[in-house]
Design an enzyme around this catalytic site. Structure first.
Site: not given
Length: 502
Positions: A341, A425
């Site tokens: 991310c 994630h």
């Protein structure tokens, strides 16, 4: 049964999240249709529901304890800190803007009470019982007027309150007494009693103190939970997230191969979803360490740059500490680096940010052929794909839109040499993919490490949740707890002076 309970705490990190999960798992094993609820959560560890709503990761874990699908109603207000004094406000799963702490507590929070009560009512109309988690302490006298997560929600919904105290820190009796004594009479009437958490030793030595506490407050203790290692699952990022130097290592089994695999996670500012590495730490033979100095990368077989709520700030931090140069040297030497991310974004060539940091044009580390532009619309989605020949599931939570201009495909991102980047994630929770990735890392590092063929992260999580349920079942007075959830706080509980300041 149309029951409810608020699990409050004497402090942050007293154990509210895991006690709530434990009560939920105990109830569901009794055949109760139960749901978790936290009116307002402050956390950088978040999760995306099936319908694309963002909630606290702890409430997603508690929903799993209940064996139900998480929804936005389980955490209607999520605050995601973006600095010392401001947070992004996520309302019913959608970001609605940034707000200072003073602005939030100055009136906005109080106006949200109706929203959170509506969400709680929605859950109570659907489930037999709703187990609510408070935040911090209910005795924060400076915040009581605008409280929507502790006594505000308890009084608004008529919920009995159980106060959890961490005896391992010391001072639990003073904390229990002081918590009740600083509440207004109407709030005190809802506090039914106490639950001691993380006790070590012979409970009989504690019993005289519990008897004295009952004499002082007129309130009983509903249980004494023993200290257990390895149950801090999906922790919030309050006191526990002083992660620098922290080591997470599997206690499941010894390594399968001859070597261990060392993973260094850069403890960047505003680190988000650091739970991404829990699946690695669950692997026998994998040692995960959070680091903040370049020399700590020297013996690491894999370096992870995790997600962060402040990508540009994290990039500056890496440069200031010399970690950016150390990571670049690793990449040049084809030693494994993984960015997740925000960590993926800063590994790229260029960042244009007028949203998060408002820094405008910023050069990234230039390790991946990626250009990132921050968009005001947040990406919130579940993701499914394939990598390294294995199926992968994950979820995305980010404002940065990445344009990949080269490299080899890797999930939604790319890889160059032994440097990988993705927005996803939770991808390492996919067992086959995690094993394939660790085999690549071990080969690149020259380690005789072998992933365990049968480690199931989902099964380990279920075992942890069952252990939490066992703690409640074996060490709490479950008959009294059941009556409390079903019937509310006992009548005639005494007032403990001085009460809340005028």
């Amino acid at each position: 049964m149309n029951g409810g309970l608020l699990v409050a705490g004497t402090t942050s990190d007293a154990g509210k999240s895991v006690v709530t999960a434990g009560i939920c798992r105990w109830l569901v094993r009794q055949g109760v249709k139960v749901a978790p609820f936290k009116a307002q959560n402050m956390s950088l560890n978040s999760f995306v529901t099936r319908d694309g709503a963002e909630i606290g990761r702890a409430q997603a874990m508690q929903a799993q304890a209940c064996r139900v699908e998480p929804t936005a109603h389980m955490n209607p207000v999520l605050l995601k800190p973006g600095g010392e004094r401001s947070s992004q406000v996520v309302l019913l799963g959608r970001p609605v803007g940034e707000m200072s702490a003073r602005g939030y507590h100055g009136g906005r929070q109080e106006r949200l009470l109706g929203t959170v009560l509506d969400s709680l009512a929605e859950l109570r109309g659907t489930y037999d019982a709703v187990i609510c988690e408070g935040a911090g302490s209910p005795a924060e006298i400076n915040l009581r007027r605008t409280d929507i997560v502790n006594m505000g929600i308890a009084r608004g919904a008529g919920l009995p309150v159980l106060v959890v105290g961490d005896i391992d820190r010391g001072g639990v009796f003073a904390s229990f007494f002081g918590t009740v004594a600083l509440l207004a009479p109407e709030d005190q009437a809802l506090v039914a009693g106490f639950l001691v958490n993380k006790f070590r030793g012979d409970v009989s030595l504690l019993e005289p103190g519990l008897d004295m506490l009952h004499g002082l407050t007129g309130r009983r203790t509903y249980g004494v939970l023993p200290f257990r290692h390895g149950l801090g699952i999906d922790e919030e990022d309050g006191l526990r997230v002083s992660l620098r130097g922290t080591v997470r290592e599997s206690v499941v089994a010894p390594p399968v191969g001859e070597d261990v695999l060392r993973v260094a996670v850069c403890a960047v500012p505003l680190m988000s979803n650091f739970t991404d590495v829990d699946a690695l730490a669950a692997e026998p033979g994998v040692v995960v360490r959070f680091v903040d100095r370049p020399e700590e990368l020297a013996d690491a077989d894999l370096v992870i740059v995790p997600g962060t709520r402040g990508t540009v700030r994290a990039l500056e931090w890496l440069r200031e500490r010399g970690l950016a140069d150390a990571i670049a040297r690793r990449a040049a030497e084809r030693r494994p680096v993984l960015g997740i991310c925000g960590g993926y974004q800063l590994l790229g060539e260029h960042i244009e940010d007028e949203v998060e940091s408002r820094a405008g044009h910023v050069d990234g580390l230039g390790l991946l052929p990626v250009r990132v532009r921050f968009d005001r619309e947040k990406t919130l989605t579940r993701a499914v794909g394939e990598a390294l020949g294995e199926p992968v599931e994950g979820y995305e939570i980010h404002h940065g839109v990445a344009e990949v201009t080269g490299g080899a495909p890797f999930l939604d991102g790319c890889r160059v040499g032994r440097t990988w980047g993705t927005h996803w994630h939770g991808s390492l929770e996919s067992d086959g993919f995690r094993r394939a990735f660790l085999r690549e890392v071990a080969a690149a590092a020259g380690r005789r490490f072998v992933p365990a063929p049968d480690t199931s992260f989902a099964a380990l999580r279920e075992e942890q949740l069952d252990r939490l349920g066992d703690l409640i079942e074996h060490h709490a007075d479950t008959d009294a707890l059941w009556r409390l959830i079903e019937s509310g706080a006992p009548q005639g509980l005494p007032f403990i002076p001085p009460g809340a300041p005028a």
